[in-house]
Design a protein around this motif. Sequence first.
Motif, mmCIF file in Angstrom:
data_model
loop_
_atom_site.group_PDB
_atom_site.id
_atom_site.type_symbol
_atom_site.label_atom_id
_atom_site.label_comp_id
_atom_site.label_asym_id
_atom_site.label_seq_id
_atom_site.Cartn_x
_atom_site.Cartn_y
_atom_site.Cartn_z
ATOM 1 N N GLN A 74 65.781 -123.275 14.567
ATOM 2 C CA GLN A 74 66.673 -123.312 13.759
ATOM 3 C C GLN A 74 66.553 -124.596 13.254
ATOM 4 O O GLN A 74 66.178 -125.929 13.767
ATOM 5 C CB GLN A 74 68.143 -123.406 14.282
ATOM 6 C CG GLN A 74 69.181 -122.876 13.546
ATOM 7 C CD GLN A 74 70.357 -122.533 14.210
ATOM 8 O OE1 GLN A 74 70.640 -123.045 15.210
ATOM 9 N NE2 GLN A 74 71.162 -121.592 13.533
ATOM 10 N N ARG A 204 67.459 -116.792 6.289
ATOM 11 C CA ARG A 204 68.769 -117.323 5.961
ATOM 12 C C ARG A 204 69.935 -116.453 5.790
ATOM 13 O O ARG A 204 69.776 -115.304 5.210
ATOM 14 C CB ARG A 204 68.746 -118.200 4.802
ATOM 15 C CG ARG A 204 69.914 -119.034 4.570
ATOM 16 C CD ARG A 204 70.069 -119.712 3.333
ATOM 17 N NE ARG A 204 70.454 -118.587 2.265
ATOM 18 C CZ ARG A 204 70.369 -118.636 0.900
ATOM 19 N NH1 ARG A 204 70.038 -119.861 0.293
ATOM 20 N NH2 ARG A 204 71.016 -117.686 0.342
ATOM 21 N N SER A 205 71.200 -116.695 6.095
ATOM 22 C CA SER A 205 72.181 -115.709 5.855
ATOM 23 C C SER A 205 72.616 -115.651 4.584
ATOM 24 O O SER A 205 71.833 -116.101 3.613
ATOM 25 C CB SER A 205 73.508 -115.819 6.825
ATOM 26 O OG SER A 205 73.733 -117.154 6.791
ATOM 27 N N LEU A 212 66.911 -119.763 9.987
ATOM 28 C CA LEU A 212 65.943 -119.477 11.069
ATOM 29 C C LEU A 212 64.468 -119.511 10.824
ATOM 30 O O LEU A 212 64.136 -118.955 9.828
ATOM 31 C CB LEU A 212 66.274 -117.942 11.773
ATOM 32 C CG LEU A 212 67.533 -118.079 12.664
ATOM 33 C CD1 LEU A 212 67.523 -116.609 13.416
ATOM 34 C CD2 LEU A 212 67.581 -119.066 13.645
ATOM 35 N N TYR A 227 67.646 -111.041 11.617
ATOM 36 C CA TYR A 227 68.532 -111.133 10.541
ATOM 37 C C TYR A 227 70.078 -111.068 10.818
ATOM 38 O O TYR A 227 70.806 -111.677 10.321
ATOM 39 C CB TYR A 227 68.167 -110.260 9.081
ATOM 40 C CG TYR A 227 69.365 -110.155 8.234
ATOM 41 C CD1 TYR A 227 69.568 -111.566 7.448
ATOM 42 C CD2 TYR A 227 69.931 -109.134 8.182
ATOM 43 C CE1 TYR A 227 70.638 -111.532 6.736
ATOM 44 C CE2 TYR A 227 71.199 -109.030 7.159
ATOM 45 C CZ TYR A 227 71.422 -110.154 6.446
ATOM 46 O OH TYR A 227 72.490 -110.317 5.570
ATOM 47 N N THR A 230 71.544 -113.850 12.643
ATOM 48 C CA THR A 230 71.828 -114.787 11.760
ATOM 49 C C THR A 230 73.221 -114.389 10.918
ATOM 50 O O THR A 230 73.981 -115.316 10.896
ATOM 51 C CB THR A 230 70.678 -114.830 10.620
ATOM 52 O OG1 THR A 230 69.573 -115.267 11.563
ATOM 53 C CG2 THR A 230 71.040 -116.044 9.742
ATOM 54 N N SER A 234 76.618 -116.590 11.648
ATOM 55 C CA SER A 234 77.255 -117.297 10.545
ATOM 56 C C SER A 234 78.671 -116.949 10.271
ATOM 57 O O SER A 234 79.452 -117.776 10.083
ATOM 58 C CB SER A 234 76.207 -116.684 9.490
ATOM 59 O OG SER A 234 76.979 -117.394 8.201
#
Length: 239
Positions: A74, A204-205, A212, A227, A230, A234
């Motif tokens: 991360q 990424r979110s 990540l 995903y 993530t 988030s």
Amino acid sequence: MTVKSLAVSVTVAIAVLFGSMATALPLQAYVNRLTRVLPVMYAVGSQHDHAVKPLGANPAGANPADPKNYRVAQASYVPPDVTLMDRHGKPVQLAAVLGQQRPVLLEFVFTSCTTICPILSATFSQAQQGMSQVSPDYLMISISIDPEYDTPARLDAYARRYHPGKNWLFLTGKRKDIHRVLKAFDALYQSDNKMYHRPYIFVRSRSGPSWLRLEGYPSSHDLLNEYRRTENNSAGGGR
């Protein structure tokens, strides 16, 4: 000979051995063979800058008895404000695109690659349907690290091999701008040889600098699971 130099030598040998298979074999068969023979020591190398936080060889929540072909870390990345070009020759402001409130999967490739890049791009290709079901507004970005050779026309020909949907961008640009992007994501390849770039996928979110970094060869199923984690983390305030 160091482990790193040995890994490089083995990778070059594999490139020579399997290069002709890129056209002789169906894409998935070619990818399957490569993932069996590429050395693990090359796939999961050392950590780098950007205060990377290693999360282990197995993703959080995974079964320890089920080894993965990748490592998860991360880190925070801030994309540079550069103008790149898509495979149709249209300008793309990278920082603006990544500033949108949407999930992003990002990879670095080059069209003449016969080892790492076909694996990464095939994984993206296979993950498209699953991503559209989880987050229809997702964005996939493939950025060339060989912009002098990878013109929009060559990038378009490469992209068509992987049947990209409308949510998948292929980008090239000026060498200095590509270098800035690689540096921002701590993805500069070893030496001056593009064959030595790392097998990274960045996830990424919906917003923010936290990403990540998957190093190695996750399957499309692994990528979707990462995903989802993530997104969940988030929404829940992090890991």
